[in-house]
Design a protein around this motif. Structure first.
Motif, mmCIF file in Angstrom:
data_model
loop_
_atom_site.group_PDB
_atom_site.id
_atom_site.type_symbol
_atom_site.label_atom_id
_atom_site.label_comp_id
_atom_site.label_asym_id
_atom_site.label_seq_id
_atom_site.Cartn_x
_atom_site.Cartn_y
_atom_site.Cartn_z
ATOM 1 N N LEU A 310 0.865 -1.171 0.000
ATOM 2 C CA LEU A 310 0.000 0.000 0.000
ATOM 3 C C LEU A 310 0.901 1.220 0.000
ATOM 4 O O LEU A 310 1.983 1.214 0.598
ATOM 5 N N ALA A 311 0.473 2.271 -0.673
ATOM 6 C CA ALA A 311 1.275 3.479 -0.761
ATOM 7 C C ALA A 311 0.369 4.702 -0.680
ATOM 8 O O ALA A 311 -0.741 4.704 -1.210
ATOM 9 N N ILE A 312 0.845 5.721 0.017
ATOM 10 C CA ILE A 312 0.181 7.017 0.026
ATOM 11 C C ILE A 312 0.847 7.873 -1.047
ATOM 12 O O ILE A 312 2.065 8.107 -1.007
ATOM 13 N N LEU A 313 0.039 8.326 -2.006
ATOM 14 C CA LEU A 313 0.548 9.080 -3.139
ATOM 15 C C LEU A 313 -0.063 10.484 -3.161
ATOM 16 O O LEU A 313 -1.152 10.711 -2.610
ATOM 17 N N SER A 314 0.611 11.390 -3.815
ATOM 18 C CA SER A 314 0.030 12.683 -4.088
ATOM 19 C C SER A 314 -1.222 12.514 -4.948
ATOM 20 O O SER A 314 -1.287 11.619 -5.798
ATOM 21 N N ARG A 315 -2.205 13.362 -4.715
ATOM 22 C CA ARG A 315 -3.428 13.285 -5.536
ATOM 23 C C ARG A 315 -3.110 13.455 -7.016
ATOM 24 O O ARG A 315 -3.805 12.919 -7.879
ATOM 25 N N ARG A 316 -2.050 14.180 -7.326
ATOM 26 C CA ARG A 316 -1.690 14.444 -8.711
ATOM 27 C C ARG A 316 -0.809 13.360 -9.323
ATOM 28 O O ARG A 316 -0.420 13.460 -10.498
ATOM 29 N N ALA A 317 -0.500 12.314 -8.561
ATOM 30 C CA ALA A 317 0.301 11.228 -9.122
ATOM 31 C C ALA A 317 -0.459 10.553 -10.259
ATOM 32 O O ALA A 317 -1.679 10.351 -10.168
ATOM 33 N N PRO A 318 0.210 10.194 -11.342
ATOM 34 C CA PRO A 318 -0.477 9.523 -12.449
ATOM 35 C C PRO A 318 -1.010 8.155 -12.014
ATOM 36 O O PRO A 318 -0.515 7.554 -11.065
ATOM 37 N N VAL A 319 -2.002 7.658 -12.735
ATOM 38 C CA VAL A 319 -2.647 6.405 -12.350
ATOM 39 C C VAL A 319 -1.975 5.187 -12.993
ATOM 40 O O VAL A 319 -2.389 4.063 -12.745
ATOM 41 N N GLY A 320 -0.947 5.367 -13.772
ATOM 42 C CA GLY A 320 -0.286 4.248 -14.431
ATOM 43 C C GLY A 320 0.792 3.604 -13.580
ATOM 44 O O GLY A 320 0.823 3.740 -12.347
ATOM 45 N N ASP A 321 1.704 2.888 -14.227
ATOM 46 C CA ASP A 321 2.774 2.183 -13.534
ATOM 47 C C ASP A 321 3.734 3.170 -12.877
ATOM 48 O O ASP A 321 3.987 4.273 -13.383
ATOM 49 N N LEU A 322 4.291 2.731 -11.743
ATOM 50 C CA LEU A 322 5.196 3.565 -10.958
ATOM 51 C C LEU A 322 6.476 2.783 -10.667
ATOM 52 O O LEU A 322 6.622 1.624 -11.070
ATOM 53 N N VAL A 323 7.393 3.408 -9.935
ATOM 54 C CA VAL A 323 8.646 2.772 -9.537
ATOM 55 C C VAL A 323 8.872 3.027 -8.053
ATOM 56 O O VAL A 323 8.705 4.156 -7.577
ATOM 57 N N VAL A 324 9.227 1.968 -7.327
ATOM 58 C CA VAL A 324 9.593 2.085 -5.921
ATOM 59 C C VAL A 324 11.110 1.952 -5.822
ATOM 60 O O VAL A 324 11.686 1.009 -6.381
ATOM 61 N N ARG A 325 11.734 2.869 -5.122
ATOM 62 C CA ARG A 325 13.196 2.840 -5.002
ATOM 63 C C ARG A 325 13.579 2.336 -3.610
ATOM 64 O O ARG A 325 13.184 2.908 -2.595
ATOM 65 N N SER A 326 14.339 1.247 -3.561
ATOM 66 C CA SER A 326 14.729 0.644 -2.286
ATOM 67 C C SER A 326 16.130 0.076 -2.391
ATOM 68 O O SER A 326 16.428 -0.709 -3.302
ATOM 69 N N GLU A 327 17.003 0.470 -1.462
ATOM 70 C CA GLU A 327 18.372 -0.030 -1.398
ATOM 71 C C GLU A 327 19.093 0.138 -2.735
ATOM 72 O O GLU A 327 19.832 -0.738 -3.183
ATOM 73 N N GLY A 328 18.844 1.259 -3.388
ATOM 74 C CA GLY A 328 19.491 1.536 -4.661
ATOM 75 C C GLY A 328 18.913 0.796 -5.850
ATOM 76 O O GLY A 328 19.446 0.885 -6.957
ATOM 77 N N VAL A 329 17.827 0.052 -5.632
ATOM 78 C CA VAL A 329 17.187 -0.720 -6.695
ATOM 79 C C VAL A 329 15.841 -0.102 -7.029
ATOM 80 O O VAL A 329 15.056 0.230 -6.138
ATOM 81 N N ASP A 330 15.567 0.052 -8.320
ATOM 82 C CA ASP A 330 14.264 0.519 -8.777
ATOM 83 C C ASP A 330 13.368 -0.684 -9.057
ATOM 84 O O ASP A 330 13.707 -1.551 -9.868
ATOM 85 N N ILE A 331 12.238 -0.729 -8.372
ATOM 86 C CA ILE A 331 11.309 -1.855 -8.472
ATOM 87 C C ILE A 331 10.059 -1.399 -9.218
ATOM 88 O O ILE A 331 9.379 -0.449 -8.788
ATOM 89 N N ALA A 332 9.765 -2.040 -10.320
ATOM 90 C CA ALA A 332 8.560 -1.697 -11.080
ATOM 91 C C ALA A 332 7.317 -2.013 -10.258
ATOM 92 O O ALA A 332 7.246 -3.050 -9.586
#
Length: 371
Positions: A310-332
């Motif tokens: 679960l993630a809290i996003l800005s209301r203006r965040a797009p509704v498509g695919d996003l990326v989570v950044r953790s430990e220097g790794v970008d996770i689709a």
């Protein structure tokens, strides 16, 4: 919790037993209603006295003034600006009201309630002589709870839109409908004997309970709440806010955002790419391109859906695919919208007859106040 944490294979984590050796199998047992979860990360506040229900009704977001013995609901305590300060599951036994809270919030909520009593005939006490056991009401676990003398069961109202509530999630098949989550309040002295009678397929850890909660889009104080949280952002009007009750602290903001505006943030469900075997921690930032648009609040490995969050996003965040950044790794991250960007300004504001004589169809996302 004495008896469970001493079992072979018990692995302790933050707040209690994380798992008993096989988190995925424990999820399956729990979902099927076969397993019990010791919930050492929760606590219980007892509110007693003849004026308890009317008093709680006047200072919280939920209509509890006529709560019947054995009936369950959920409430929030809001600050004057409508931000969430505390959250509690509620069940009454006819002589006392029991509040189930995250353990880290128990003393703070009990202290606030005590300061708010004034001349009210009510007492507030954090109970350390009871234990909490979570289960899904679908199998043998329910029967085991019924054998415990003095057990009181809270039924999570998240399965449906509560009376006076409203659902922002625009889906005909809300995943919360499938989770008949229950928490039993039992005497602490009964736990060791119960734990000793359970086989391996009849116990589960906190990781299993969290995975089912996240998959059901169910918010929690310990995870989804920060100093900015409005109940609208996580769709908490669904179960913890009664829009048609009298005034309470924060009610003006709740009404204003729901009827006239939009919450500045929104809760989303994320399905994470598991190919890198990296599971982000809560707080990990979420990006849309180069723009940081939010952060992870809860994360788990689900036995069917894989890595989810679960993630809290800005209301203006797009509704498509996003990326989570953790430990220097970008996770689709594939996004599933829970609270849409246009949430709010959606209540049935009465129309003047002279402007429109056409009847308005009822909104299926809102229950009748008399439901």
């Amino acid at each position: 919790m004495g008896g469970f944490d001493e079992r072979n294979g018990a692995v302790l984590g933050d707040g209690g037993v994380a798992h008993f050796g096989d988190p995925f199998r424990e999820q399956r047992w729990l979902a099927a209603g076969e397993a019990l979860v010791p919930l050492d990360d929760r606590a219980v506040i007892e509110v007693a006295g003849p004026e308890r229900l009317g008093w709680l009704d006047s200072i919280t977001s939920q209509a509890v003034g006529r709560l019947a013995p054995g009936e369950s609901t959920e409430l929030l305590v809001l600050d004057p600006q409508g931000r969430v300060e505390h959250a509690a599951g509620v069940v009454d036994d006819g002589s006392a009201t029991w509040l189930i809270v995250d353990a880290a919030d128990a003393e703070a909520l009990a202290g606030w309630l005590t300061r708010m009593k004034f001349r009210t005939q009510a007492t507030v006490e954090v109970r350390d002589d009871v234990a909490l056991l979570g289960f899904v009401d679908a199998g043998a676990a329910s029967e085991r709870i019924r054998t415990i003398d003095g057990a009181l069961v809270w039924a999570d109202p998240w399965q449906r839109v509560s009376a006076g509530g409203y659902q922002y999630a625009a889906t005909a098949e809300h995943p919360g409908v499938d989770l008949a989550w229950r928490i039993a309040i039992v005497p602490s002295g009964s736990v060791p004997a119960l734990a000793a009678t359970l086989d391996d397929g009849e116990v589960a850890g906190l990781l299993a309970a969290e995975a089912l909660r996240i998959a059901a889009w169910r918010p929690r104080w310990a995870s989804e709440v920060d100093e900015r949280s409005l109940p609208h952002e996580s769709d908490w009007l669904r179960s913890a806010v009664h829009l048609d009750k009298g005034c309470y602290r924060g009610q003006e903001t709740v009404s204003k955002v729901h009827n006239l505006g939009h919450p500045p943030r929104r809760l989303a469900a994320l399905h994470l790419d598991g190919s890198d075997a990296v599971l982000p921690e809560p707080g990990a930032p979420v990006f849309a391109g180069d723009d940081e648009v939010g952060h992870i609040t809860s994360v788990a490995r689900h036995h069917e859906e894989g890595p989810i969050a679960l993630a809290i996003l800005s209301r203006r965040a797009p509704v498509g695919d996003l990326v989570v950044r953790s430990e220097g790794v970008d996770i689709a991250a594939s996004q599933q919208v829970i609270v849409p960007a246009d949430a709010g300004a959606t209540a049935e504001v009465p129309r003047l007859t002279r402007l429109s004589r056409r009847p308005t169809a009822p909104d299926p996302r809102r229950t009748s106040p008399s439901a």
